[in-house]
Design a protein around this motif. Sequence first.
Motif, PDB file in Angstrom:
ATOM      1  N   GLU A 115       0.844  -1.191   0.000  1.00 47.39           N
ATOM      2  CA  GLU A 115       0.000   0.000   0.000  1.00 47.39           C
ATOM      3  C   GLU A 115       0.880   1.242   0.000  1.00 47.39           C
ATOM      4  O   GLU A 115       1.782   1.379   0.836  1.00 47.39           O
ATOM      5  CB  GLU A 115      -0.937  -0.006   1.216  1.00 47.39           C
ATOM      6  N   ALA A 120      -1.715   7.483  -2.231  1.00 47.91           N
ATOM      7  CA  ALA A 120      -2.528   7.634  -3.441  1.00 47.91           C
ATOM      8  C   ALA A 120      -2.318   8.980  -4.112  1.00 47.91           C
ATOM      9  O   ALA A 120      -2.743   9.173  -5.252  1.00 47.91           O
ATOM     10  CB  ALA A 120      -4.002   7.455  -3.099  1.00 47.91           C
ATOM     11  N   ARG A 147      -3.172   3.181  -0.716  1.00 50.79           N
ATOM     12  CA  ARG A 147      -3.965   2.270  -1.528  1.00 50.79           C
ATOM     13  C   ARG A 147      -3.071   1.144  -2.041  1.00 50.79           C
ATOM     14  O   ARG A 147      -1.874   1.342  -2.270  1.00 50.79           O
ATOM     15  CB  ARG A 147      -4.561   3.008  -2.737  1.00 50.79           C
TER      16      ARG A 147
END
Length: 726
Positions: free
Chosen positions: A532, A535, A544
């Motif tokens: 992750e 973003a 994300r």
Amino acid sequence: MAAAEQRTGDRARYAQLLEHAGRTTVALRAAPGAADARLWGSGVLIAPGWVLTCAHVLAASDGRRRETGPEGVFGVAFGGRVEPARLVYDLSRPAPEAGPGAARADLALVRLLDPEADHPCAWLSDQPATLLEDAYIFRGHDRSGGADGPDVPGGRDRPDGPERPAAGKRVLRESAVRGPAGAPGPSAAVDPFIAVRFGARDARGLQFGSDVRVSPGASGGPLIDCDRGEVVGIVKGRHQQDHVGLAVPVTALRGLGPEHLVAGAEGLGPEPYHALMGLHDRWHWTGQDLARAGGPTWFDAQHAVMAGRGRLWGVQERLQALDLLARLPAPRDPLLVEAAVDEALERGARPGAWSLRTWRDGHGALYQGSDPYTELRAFVHYLRIVAQRTADEVRDVPGEEAAAVREGTARLAEFVQAKAVVLQPQDRRRIGPVRRRPRSVLVEFEPLFYDENGHELYNWSVSEGYGRGQWLRVDVQESAGGVPFEEAREQVLRGLGGRLLRADGDAGPGARVRLEVAVPEGRWHTAAGRWEVAASTRRTARRRPVGPGRAVVLRDQGRREEVDPAWLRRWQGMTAAPALTALRIPPTGAGVRPGGSAETIWRLLETAEDGALPALCRTVADGFGRDAVGVALDTGFPAGLWPARGHGEDRECDAGCEEFHRGVRELLQGSGGLVRLPELVRQLRAKAAEAAEEGSHWARDLILLYDDPEDPLPPLFPDRPQVSPG
């Protein structure tokens, strides 16, 4: 009155063009000296020693090959003589090994056997045909004037009786335009026709009006667009059902490949289309040489037709640009041409939106009907991109061949500079820098040594990749003692999101660069697709998963700048394979006993076909799975698939394994080859991330090993103690 005078002036300008078209149109017939001198069909001279025609012209009405002389020799009539020639490329019948998706077109390339044969050449358009205002069909003539109209698949040259002008058609006589060289005499009809407008283009090719009857023997001859002064199609015949005229667009030549080479013929090498069009473009440029004595050229006729239209990028700029592009090597990937066109036209990336093979094709895609200034800016920008991209490919490559490429890119850059002087300052600033555009971001974990507790410690680096082993390190962790793997990974992830977003921006509008993660043995279960990252570049941006949004691949840290021959050979075999097939490891029913199983896997991988891709459902962190991946790498495999959380040796394969292997088989079916695999896996990860079913977990943590030997990893840090993981 003014309109009528304009049309009269157009016809006068076309006369010179049609004269050249007639001289470049040839007749195909039996070998010189043969008793049967009937006309088979027509062709057009397009490069020194090369004739383009329809493939069906070389077949009789029953579909069999024409009767030729020894070694397939037949005759090509032009200039009052008949030259011996031989078929070299047949685009209508690809070789079986080329696969079902290979390009097919009713086109053939014929080579004159006399390398010193002097002849003119027609100009082949570099852009798709559009609406025709004034177009002409030319037919070659044999010495006797006899004709034999061959059958056409789906259409036919129909010998319907004496030739009479049809509606919308004019027949020009010798008094207006000289006939094709080799015509029987001054009273012979030239037989060019003004075709009705057409905009239709379907699987049959270009269509022109049913009121224009194709005369016998015209198949294989050129369709001339007088408004552009170019050959835009090769006449195929007339369709038997709806009676429309048919022509194969010359852009269908983009499908020419080595698989179309006729057995026993000497071809143009591994990139025949690039080589052929290079001969074509360089011939036309040489024709304007001050030291070359001769009459008016095809370029002169084009220039007369196009004069006064207010184009800033005219036929003279095109002539020189295409000559310079012809002197560069073929692009290593057609996607590079598409990307350069999209950037020059300021459009988002649209893979597959164009049918482009070479830099010449990209040039032809820039005629967008825009205002002259915008068009000029697009051409300058495109050529600037090509010059820099090609120079980057050979920047540090030794040898005379690379030096010649660097000289060619320098000449192209000088030409671009000269044409850019009329651009507005803001456009010169935007085009001038042309930044190197990354293709990927590489994260590499470097094992150092083990601490007193047996924990392996790492340093790490982040690099931008530009292809062909060209890397630029942009972030480095050089701690003397290193950190555990989990901590190194977290350090990388803190800045990786912003780094990827910046690389996307540098790569071009809408681009998503690939994330590559290089790990040592023992870390092959690293599920980088589930990492992750931020973003956005906001300080408080949410994280994300990276895998659903961009291609993520694993690389083996043990293979880098020294390329193993087995690795390269296997890569080339897999990329050339028409289809990929899953190779289950171990095979269904095979045991996993120590000793015997390793030898079984070795034999399985060593003898695997080119399209075989290893797939494991077991963990690769240790035990059998780790050994199997090692064997795959030692036998040269550049790619493989496995789940990050495969099962261990303490249990046999179950329903979850069968689901995994079934999913891999479905993924590879119709994949389009190895180069498409990273994007297909990304799409699969994206679907799995959206799915609520627990059963799709195998796709969410799917790992793709994708190790390109033509783009090897950069050298490790210098002066670092290196150890092999225990």
